[in-house]
Design a protein around this motif. Sequence first.
Motif, mmCIF file in Angstrom:
data_model
loop_
_atom_site.group_PDB
_atom_site.id
_atom_site.type_symbol
_atom_site.label_atom_id
_atom_site.label_comp_id
_atom_site.label_asym_id
_atom_site.label_seq_id
_atom_site.Cartn_x
_atom_site.Cartn_y
_atom_site.Cartn_z
ATOM 1 N N VAL A 75 3.373 -5.260 6.204
ATOM 2 C CA VAL A 75 3.432 -3.920 5.627
ATOM 3 C C VAL A 75 2.354 -3.062 6.286
ATOM 4 N N ALA A 76 2.756 -1.891 6.803
ATOM 5 C CA ALA A 76 1.819 -1.007 7.496
ATOM 6 C C ALA A 76 1.859 0.384 6.890
ATOM 7 N N SER A 77 0.683 0.985 6.754
ATOM 8 C CA SER A 77 0.560 2.368 6.305
ATOM 9 C C SER A 77 -0.561 3.006 7.107
ATOM 10 N N SER A 78 -0.905 4.226 6.765
ATOM 11 C CA SER A 78 -1.991 4.904 7.467
ATOM 12 C C SER A 78 -3.351 4.304 7.156
ATOM 13 N N GLN A 79 -3.435 3.475 6.104
ATOM 14 C CA GLN A 79 -4.712 2.924 5.673
ATOM 15 C C GLN A 79 -4.847 1.419 5.887
ATOM 16 N N HIS A 80 -3.727 0.676 5.869
ATOM 17 C CA HIS A 80 -3.801 -0.780 5.922
ATOM 18 C C HIS A 80 -2.651 -1.357 6.749
ATOM 19 N N ILE A 81 -2.904 -2.520 7.338
ATOM 20 C CA ILE A 81 -1.844 -3.363 7.887
ATOM 21 C C ILE A 81 -2.075 -4.751 7.320
ATOM 22 N N THR A 141 0.836 -1.193 0.000
ATOM 23 C CA THR A 141 0.000 0.000 0.000
ATOM 24 C C THR A 141 0.872 1.245 0.000
ATOM 25 N N PRO A 142 1.534 1.542 -1.126
ATOM 26 C CA PRO A 142 2.537 2.579 -1.174
ATOM 27 C C PRO A 142 2.001 3.974 -1.427
ATOM 28 N N VAL A 143 2.892 4.948 -1.331
ATOM 29 C CA VAL A 143 2.589 6.336 -1.643
ATOM 30 C C VAL A 143 3.567 6.808 -2.699
ATOM 31 N N PRO A 144 3.232 7.874 -3.446
ATOM 32 C CA PRO A 144 4.147 8.363 -4.475
ATOM 33 C C PRO A 144 5.480 8.789 -3.888
ATOM 34 N N THR A 145 6.554 8.550 -4.623
ATOM 35 C CA THR A 145 7.888 8.903 -4.181
ATOM 36 C C THR A 145 8.757 9.147 -5.388
ATOM 37 N N THR A 146 9.888 9.818 -5.159
ATOM 38 C CA THR A 146 10.819 10.068 -6.251
ATOM 39 C C THR A 146 12.033 9.172 -6.155
ATOM 40 N N ALA A 147 11.998 8.167 -5.284
ATOM 41 C CA ALA A 147 13.141 7.272 -5.116
ATOM 42 C C ALA A 147 13.412 6.496 -6.401
ATOM 43 N N ILE A 162 10.604 3.169 -5.711
ATOM 44 C CA ILE A 162 10.515 2.452 -4.434
ATOM 45 C C ILE A 162 10.083 3.402 -3.324
ATOM 46 N N VAL A 163 9.061 2.984 -2.575
ATOM 47 C CA VAL A 163 8.552 3.757 -1.453
ATOM 48 C C VAL A 163 9.305 3.412 -0.174
ATOM 49 N N SER A 164 9.497 2.124 0.056
ATOM 50 C CA SER A 164 10.184 1.664 1.265
ATOM 51 C C SER A 164 10.712 0.253 1.014
ATOM 52 N N ALA A 192 3.235 7.451 5.218
ATOM 53 C CA ALA A 192 4.428 6.653 4.969
ATOM 54 C C ALA A 192 4.095 5.164 5.007
ATOM 55 N N VAL A 193 4.989 4.347 4.472
ATOM 56 C CA VAL A 193 4.826 2.903 4.461
ATOM 57 C C VAL A 193 6.039 2.287 5.148
ATOM 58 N N HIS A 194 5.782 1.374 6.078
ATOM 59 C CA HIS A 194 6.859 0.679 6.783
ATOM 60 C C HIS A 194 6.624 -0.822 6.678
#
Length: 204
Positions: free
Chosen positions: A82-88, A1-7, A25-27, A68-70
Amino acid sequence: TPVPTTAAPAVRAKAGMTLDARGPIVSYATSLDGHLVAAVTMTEVVVWDVVGATEVVAYPCEPEPFGAVHLAFTRDGSHLVVASSQHIDRFAVTGTHEVTALGPPPAAQSIWVAPGGEHLIANRGANVELWAATPLHRVEVWPVRHPARLRMSPDGTRVAGESSLRSDIFDHYVWAVGHDKPAWECIGAPCRALTAISPDARSG
């Protein structure tokens, strides 16, 4: 469950080896034995075998609108949490190709997945909270002003973090699981430290 990133769409697993992802890649995370690397991109969750430099499994996913995604592998490397503000969610790495929803995340400013995937650490207002991942429930609450940069020891016995009311003054803490008061604290330090705990939880 990622978020946009410039990585960049790659993970450098070890000297001389680059694992290419199919998007920014987000994380990413490494298994505790160092044999697996996982990455979350804007469109999928991917796991590689570092030894053979081969892709083990990939799951499609949708981007998150914010947050963020961890992520962290379970201790045996069989699953990825995988955990984010919306899902685990827990993704199977070996065996059955399945995703298990562990529950809605606690409403928090930030959520970290602890090494081993058994716990989540949440920054919630004036508290640091420790949550068990399966089943999802809160097990510890430690009051602290403006908590940030939280980490758990690999053996699951200590949580380290810092807080700050000013940009130049920081408080540092280490909490022992099962105890209300900090096991160690440094109040009013003039510098920010990289928060981490040694594998044996004896130093930070």
